[in-house]
Motif scaffolding. Structure first.
Motif, short mmCIF file in Angstrom:
data_model
loop_
_atom_site.label_atom_id
_atom_site.label_comp_id
_atom_site.label_asym_id
_atom_site.label_seq_id
_atom_site.Cartn_x
_atom_site.Cartn_y
_atom_site.Cartn_z
N TRP A 43 -8.09 -2.63 2.01
CA TRP A 43 -7.04 -1.72 1.56
C TRP A 43 -7.33 -0.28 1.96
O TRP A 43 -6.42 0.47 2.32
CB TRP A 43 -6.86 -1.82 0.04
N ASP A 44 -8.58 0.11 1.91
CA ASP A 44 -8.93 1.50 2.22
C ASP A 44 -8.91 1.79 3.71
O ASP A 44 -9.04 2.95 4.11
CB ASP A 44 -10.33 1.83 1.67
N ASP A 91 -2.54 4.48 9.06
CA ASP A 91 -1.10 4.50 9.36
C ASP A 91 -0.62 3.17 9.92
O ASP A 91 0.50 3.08 10.44
CB ASP A 91 -0.79 5.64 10.33
N TYR A 106 -4.55 -3.01 -8.17
CA TYR A 106 -3.80 -1.88 -8.73
C TYR A 106 -3.04 -2.21 -10.01
O TYR A 106 -2.49 -1.30 -10.64
CB TYR A 106 -2.79 -1.37 -7.69
N GLY A 148 1.05 5.06 -7.47
CA GLY A 148 -0.19 5.79 -7.64
C GLY A 148 -0.04 7.29 -7.83
O GLY A 148 -1.05 8.00 -7.90
N ARG A 149 1.20 7.78 -7.93
CA ARG A 149 1.39 9.22 -8.10
C ARG A 149 0.95 9.67 -9.49
O ARG A 149 1.33 9.06 -10.50
CB ARG A 149 2.86 9.60 -7.90
N GLU A 175 2.15 1.89 -3.43
CA GLU A 175 1.10 2.51 -4.25
C GLU A 175 0.97 3.99 -3.92
O GLU A 175 0.88 4.83 -4.83
CB GLU A 175 -0.24 1.79 -4.01
N ARG A 176 1.01 4.33 -2.66
CA ARG A 176 0.83 5.72 -2.23
C ARG A 176 2.04 6.58 -2.59
O ARG A 176 1.90 7.71 -3.06
CB ARG A 176 0.59 5.75 -0.72
N ALA A 219 0.84 -1.21 0.00
CA ALA A 219 0.00 0.00 0.00
C ALA A 219 0.88 1.25 0.00
O ALA A 219 0.55 2.26 -0.65
CB ALA A 219 -0.92 -0.01 1.22
N ALA A 220 2.00 1.21 0.74
CA ALA A 220 2.91 2.35 0.75
C ALA A 220 3.54 2.56 -0.62
O ALA A 220 3.73 3.70 -1.07
CB ALA A 220 3.99 2.13 1.81
#
Length: 564
Positions: free
Chosen positions: A436-437, A441, A487, A407-408, A402-403, A399-400
């Motif tokens: 996932w959502d 943190d 993703y 996902g940028r 992606e973030r 997930a990190a």
């Protein structure tokens, strides 16, 4: 009563003296203590001479043999002058203490890494062991373990030296009895050696300590020769001078992810005790990926390490060189060898990043691997609990990624090396998948950890260890498959592989050092370039799947995805 008629007072000294030939109480206690100390010294020295280097050989039968070193050592002490005898006794005792320490290290290394301790190359691994303890037990706990180990080492060396000195005095003091005992013992040893007599599967006529010293000398020589051999191997690189515009042309525009799953070995997909759980996770992942339009092909790679030493596998995979010891690793990372990840950076067509949740401090090797940026455990944004050694659960690491990168908006193509660490020893407690959502943190993992199992309890039973290992691997696979399902897109290409087999507690020394490797892509043209490899369809390689050495992958990959 007159003085003249009084009886004389008793002689105090005469009244309290023991019968003739007896010793005072304290003298008796000292004599008994001296005999006990000498006996314990003999037991300690003989036990050290017979100590095996494998836990499974640590049986009563191993200590019922006759060590030739004891016979020869006693004979030598008899003929030496007093000054030389003391020096030889101290040196022999210290040397025997060091040999005992090395045998104990061998036991530990064989239990974890399935190989003996290398006295030339492996000392640096204690830095990593201390870091592991610090991450697992905290600074205070790690310091306590290190100090305790240091005290035990000093006590071992000192007690062994003192024991041999005491025995040397006893041998000389009882020369008349010791001399024929040496002759009888020496004769018995030769007869047993000639007849091949055994007890509990081990030779009665033992020369284990002498053989161990010979082996250590051989290890030192081999270590020196290996460095020269590695320099010659590293000098050969078919892709060193390849122009940037002729590298990886078959992957331009794609996001290429090299994903390592910790301890994901052949045992995970073939051992009857674990393969049902992991096979179900792979089958479910294959179904889900297929529904999302992805295809995959799989095989095996033979890792240079087993049980641990992930960095040796990572560097072998990336460099195309066989990195099976720490000196090779240091020589490699201090040079300019073109790595697989570095080839992506050389092209200028990709941003190259690392997702390294197991890295907790500065990692200068990132420059060697050609990574533009490394996201480690300190900057992935995770504020949840550690799962035993694992600083960040795999789902959060993905997930990190992606973030922070994938996902940028407006980004260009990515090449990422992602290390999934939730399947790292000791495999308890194991995280579970969350929405996932709802990861936030990472604080939501607090309840997951509390519901997990205590590693100290798990490791009391080998069957429970294997069960938890299977659960951990299944979690890592599910994290990746779920990420790709959510993703992944037409430009996503994944190379998924293990770094090494787990520890012998899990493998039981079966199925070698192979690890699964899988390529996943939605673009059929990407997989078409591997058609000549003979890999099997799907994410689970079967027993008959091709097996390559891990150092062969770099050149085959760069060739397959270079210009046609």
């Amino acid at each position: 009563m007159s003085i003249g008629t009084s009886r004389p007072l008793p002689d105090t000294a005469t009244a309290t003296s023991p019968p003739k030939g007896a010793l005072p109480g304290r003298a008796v206690a000292r004599a008994v203590a001296a005999r006990v100390a000498t006996g314990l010294s003999a037991v300690l020295v003989v036990a050290a001479l017979l100590l095996p280097d494998r836990v499974e050989r640590l049986t009563p039968g191993a200590f019922t043999r006759l060590p030739v070193e004891a016979v020869g050592g006693a004979a030598l002490l008899l003929v030496l002058r007093p000054g030389a005898r003391r020096v030889v006794a101290v040196l022999a005792g210290t040397g025997l203490g060091l040999l005992t320490l090395l045998n104990l290290l061998d036991m530990g290394f064989r239990s974890v890494l399935a190989r003996p301790f290398d006295p030339v190359l492996d000392w640096v691994l204690f830095d990593d062991a201390e870091a592991f303890l610090r991450d697992s037990l905290g600074p205070a706990g790690a310091t306590g373990v290190v100090v305790g180990a240091g005290v035990l080492v000093v006590a071992l060396l000192v007690s062994m030296a003192l024991s041999v000195v005491r025995l040397s005095r006893a041998v000389v003091r009882h020369r008349a009895a010791v001399t024929p005992a040496i002759l009888v013992s020496g004769t018995a040893w030769m007869v047993c050696a000639a007849l091949g007599a055994q007890v509990s599967g081990a030779a009665v006529a033992s020369r284990g300590a002498a053989d161990a010293v010979t082996a250590r000398v051989g290890q030192v020589r081999a270590g020196v020769a290996d460095r020269e051999a590695f320099a010659r191997e590293a000098a050969v690189d078919a892709f060193r001078d390849t122009p940037a515009d002729r590298l990886l042309t078959g992957l331009r525009g794609k996001d290429v992810l090299f994903v390592f799953i910790e301890s994901y070995g052949r045992s995970a997909v073939q051992d009857p005790e674990m393969s049902p759980r992991i096979g179900a996770a792979l089958a479910d992942g294959s179904r889900r990926l297929g529904a999302a339009g992805f295809s995959s092909r799989s095989a095996f790679l033979t890792s240079p390490t087993t049980g641990g030493g992930s960095w040796l596998a990572h560097s072998t995979f990336a460099s195309g060189l066989w990195i099976d010891n720490q000196r090779r690793y240091r020589d490699l990372t201090s040079g300019d060898r073109l790595t697989l990840t570095g080839a992506f950076r050389r092209t200028g067509a990709w941003r190259t990043v690392g997702i390294m949740p197991g890295v907790t401090r500065a990692w200068p090797e990132g420059r060697f691997y050609g990574l533009d940026h490394v996201h480690d455990s300190r900057n992935l944004g995770y504020r949840g609990p550690k799962f035993s050694w694992t600083p960040v659960p795999d789902q959060f690491s993905l997930a990190a990624f992606e973030r922070l990168e994938h996902g940028r908006p407006g980004r260009g193509p990515l090449m990422a090396e992602i290390i999934l660490t939730s399947s790292h020893n000791p495999w308890a407690p194991v995280p579970t998948m969350l929405p996932w959502d709802g990861l936030g943190d990472g604080s939501v993992f607090e309840s997951v950890k509390k519901a997990g199992k205590d590693p100290k309890e798990v490791w009391k039973d080998a069957d429970r260890v294997r069960d938890e290992y299977g659960r951990a691997i299944a979690y890592s696979l599910n994290s990746l498959f779920s990420y790709l399902e959510r993703y992944g897109d037409d430009d996503t290409v994944v190379v998924l592989l293990g770094d090494h087999q787990p520890v012998p507690t899990v493998t039981r020394d079966r199925l070698g050092r192979d690890v699964p490797v899988t390529i996943v892509a939605r673009d059929r043209a990407v997989l078409a370039r591997t058609s000549g490899w003979g890999w099997q369809d799907g994410p689970k390689p079967g027993p008959g799947a091709p097996v390559w050495r891990m150092d062969a992958f770099r050149d085959r990959f760069l060739t397959a995805y270079g210009p046609r």
